[in-house]
Design an enzyme around this catalytic site. Structure first.
Site, PDB file in Angstrom:
ATOM      1  N   LYS A  86     -31.159 -43.188   6.453  1.00 41.94           N
ATOM      2  CA  LYS A  86     -30.089 -43.552   5.662  1.00 41.94           C
ATOM      3  C   LYS A  86     -30.161 -44.074   4.278  1.00 41.94           C
ATOM      4  CE  LYS A  86     -25.565 -46.195   6.425  1.00 41.94           C
ATOM      5  NZ  LYS A  86     -24.832 -47.252   7.127  1.00 41.94           N
ATOM      6  N   SER A 116     -20.570 -48.410  12.242  1.00 45.93           N
ATOM      7  CA  SER A 116     -21.128 -47.257  11.418  1.00 45.93           C
ATOM      8  C   SER A 116     -22.317 -46.451  12.147  1.00 45.93           C
ATOM      9  CB  SER A 116     -21.621 -47.781  10.021  1.00 45.93           C
ATOM     10  OG  SER A 116     -20.526 -48.122   8.973  1.00 45.93           O
ATOM     11  N   SER A 176     -19.991 -45.491   8.302  1.00 50.86           N
ATOM     12  CA  SER A 176     -20.536 -45.054   7.117  1.00 50.86           C
ATOM     13  C   SER A 176     -21.718 -44.149   7.088  1.00 50.86           C
ATOM     14  CB  SER A 176     -20.904 -46.299   6.290  1.00 50.86           C
ATOM     15  OG  SER A 176     -21.900 -47.170   6.686  1.00 50.86           O
TER      16      SER A 176
HETATM   17  N1  GLN Z   1     -16.025 -48.748   8.854  1.00 52.09           N
HETATM   18  C1  GLN Z   1     -16.302 -50.118   8.737  1.00 52.09           C
HETATM   19  C2  GLN Z   1     -16.159 -50.887   7.407  1.00 52.09           C
HETATM   20  O1  GLN Z   1     -15.866 -50.083   6.493  1.00 52.09           O
HETATM   21  C3  GLN Z   1     -17.713 -50.434   9.469  1.00 52.09           C
HETATM   22  C4  GLN Z   1     -18.785 -50.195   8.446  1.00 52.09           C
HETATM   23  C5  GLN Z   1     -20.192 -50.291   8.775  1.00 52.09           C
HETATM   24  O2  GLN Z   1     -20.405 -50.452  10.164  1.00 52.09           O
HETATM   25  N2  GLN Z   1     -21.054 -50.298   7.676  1.00 52.09           N
HETATM   26  O3  GLN Z   1     -16.568 -51.933   7.214  1.00 52.09           O
END
Ligand code: GLN
Length: 499
Positions: free
Chosen positions: A80, A179, A155
């Site tokens: 990532k 995410s 994400s």
């Molecule tokens: N979807 C969640 C957010 O937008 C979690 C994102 C994540 O785990 N990095 O914050």
């Protein structure tokens, strides 16, 4: 070549150790696969063929010199773009870091290298890991290999798409509110959020430091456990790292026996509002676990109803502070520095151009929640909710060994459907957020395809902190039972490479 790609990571590692295939051959096969399909999927932001091949040849040389290799040595991995890499750009999918190459490796990156894993490239993500669809990337929209009109989750959506499209056998992610588990669920993969502090945050571009947790993606439970083990464990460079051995996740993944295990179904995370096919597959899986000797009980964690609201105060608050470092002076982008403007004006122009709309929304929300006069009402109450959630978990774990729920309320949604509606987007993490707020171990394993749309459904398993092995034990049981019943799920994906 396709036979190399159809191997599991564990099998590929063994084939490399036994000399049946070289890491260079395996890496070349995956790089060719990326070249062939990534134009359709857009999983990768950066791929460096030569850098990857050099790492592969180094592993092959170590083997030739008679060195004993670990289980994943020579196996490619997609990384990532939030993890610092000294030999590849690291942008967190933001314009503000376009082209930036860090002078050092994140601990997770360094451990991948030590384990002999070959980093193929860096994967797309929501900008600074804020989002659930990867549509918030400043660079490209990643597509779900099961249906390229749909989101791959987020994400860490570049990572999930890469593994589901067989562009990599393994990938890394970070999970702040879901995410890893959410993209794993909607792409038909295994994804784990280790215990907070169980895997190092050092060198990860920070989003919400009290929640950020790196973890693995894989096509099966054992591969996920092997990757989890390869990069986790104590790191003195991360002040919240736990000084304890990595839980025995690999043994648990091999064992997968759950006879007598007490499994709690969280009422608050199994709502009537969820997609019918998601609930159907979830409940069938519960029956399956029961038939394997698990004891299923329903229980309530009342504070979970407030988890989403608390998260959307705590995470933005921490992000507003973490993202203050992007000041146009130290890193990346600098706009309007023509000698006529003050440092403040340059900073403001740079941040206005360099950050996308979701990141700006979070910075504003967070700054507001932390501001004097509002701090107690917003940030303070959110922290209290966090304590209540932790207490709900503690109480539940007095009577059960693991808690379970669907990983996401729906299967992968169409690209664009929620892009203009932040609240709808935030709801994708309804089931995953409680584990982040409590800091405990949590994992998503595929539990079939939803009848109405043929898309993957994820089954979430939550365990106490440092009991990550329990999540793998249950996941292995689910995986085994389902593959006996339905065959290999991922083999049914349009981008599957089958032996
Ligand atoms: N979807 C969640 C957010 O937008 C979690 C994102 C994540 O785990 N990095 O914050």
């Amino acid at each position: 070549m396709s036979d190399v790609i159809s191997l599991t990571a564990a099998q590929l590692g063994a084939a490399i150790r036994d000399g049946q295939v070289s890491s260079e051959e395996a890496t070349t096969a995956y790089l060719d696969r990326i070249e062939a399909v990534d134009g359709e999927i857009n999983a990768f932001l950066h791929v460096r063929r030569e850098t990857a091949l050099e790492q592969a040849r180094a592993v092959d040389a170590r083997r030739a010199a008679g060195e004993a290799l670990g289980p994943l040595a020579g196996v490619p991995v997609a990384h990532k773009d939030v993890f610092s890499t000294r030999d590849m750009p690291t942008t967190a999918a933001s314009r503000i870091l376009e082209g930036w190459q860090p002078p050092y490796d994140a601990t997770v990156t360094a451990r991948l290298r030590e384990a002999g894993l070959v980093i193929l490239g860096k994967t797309n993500m929501d900008e600074f890991a804020m989002g659930s669809s990867t549509e918030n990337s400043a660079y490209q929209v990643t597509r779900n290999p099961w249906d390229t009109d749909r989101i791959p989750g987020g994400s860490s959506g570049g990572s999930s798409a890469a593994v589901a499209a067989f562009e990599a056998p393994l990938a890394t992610g970070t999970d702040t509110g879901g995410s890893i588990r959410q993209p794993a669920a909607v792409c038909g993969l295994v994804g784990a959020k280790p215990t907070y502090g169980g895997s190092s945050r050092y060198g990860i571009i920070a989003f919400a430091s009290s929640l950020d947790t790196p973890g693995p993606f894989a096509r099966n439970v054992l591969d996920a456990a092997l990757l989890h083990e390869a990069f986790s464990g104590h790191d003195p460079r991360d002040s919240t790292s736990i000084d304890a051995p990595v839980p025995p996740v690999v043994d648990a993944a091999r064992l997968g026996d759950i006879d007598g295990l007490r499994v709690g179904v969280v009422r608050e995370l199994d709502s009537d509002g969820f997609q019918a096919g998601v609930r159907q597959r979830f409940h069938e899986t519960l029956e399956l676990l029961e038939s394997l000797g698990a004891k299923i009980v329903e229980l309530s964690c009342p504070s979970f109803d407030a988890a989403l609201s608390a998260y959307y105060l705590i995470a933005p608050s921490e992000c507003s502070s973490n993202l203050a470092r992007f000041d146009a002076m130290r890193y990346g982008l600098r706009v309007g520095d023509d000698g006529t403007r003050s440092a403040e004006e340059v900073m403001s122009l740079t941040r206005a151009q360099g950050f996308g709309p979701e990141v700006k929304r979070r910075i504003m929300l967070g700054t507001y929640a932390l501001s004097s006069g509002y701090y107690d009402a917003y940030y303070g109450s959110a922290q209290q909710v966090r304590t209540l959630i932790k207490r709900d978990f503690d109480a539940a774990f007095e009577s059960v060994d693991v808690l379970v729920s669907p990983t996401t309320p729906t299967t992968a949604f169409p690209i664009g459907e929620r892009a203009e509606d932040p609240m709808a987007m935030y709801l994708a993490d309804l089931c995953t957020i409680p584990s982040n707020l409590a800091g405990n171990a949590s994992l998503s394993v595929p539990c079939g395809l939803a009848p109405e749309d043929g898309l993957p459904v994820g089954f979430q398993i939550m365990a106490p902190a440092l009991a990550d092995d329990r999540t793998y034990r249950v996941a292995a049981a689910v995986e085994r039972a389902l593959s006996e019943r339905d065959g290999d799920l991922l083999a049914r994906s349009p981008y599957a490479v089958n032996a």
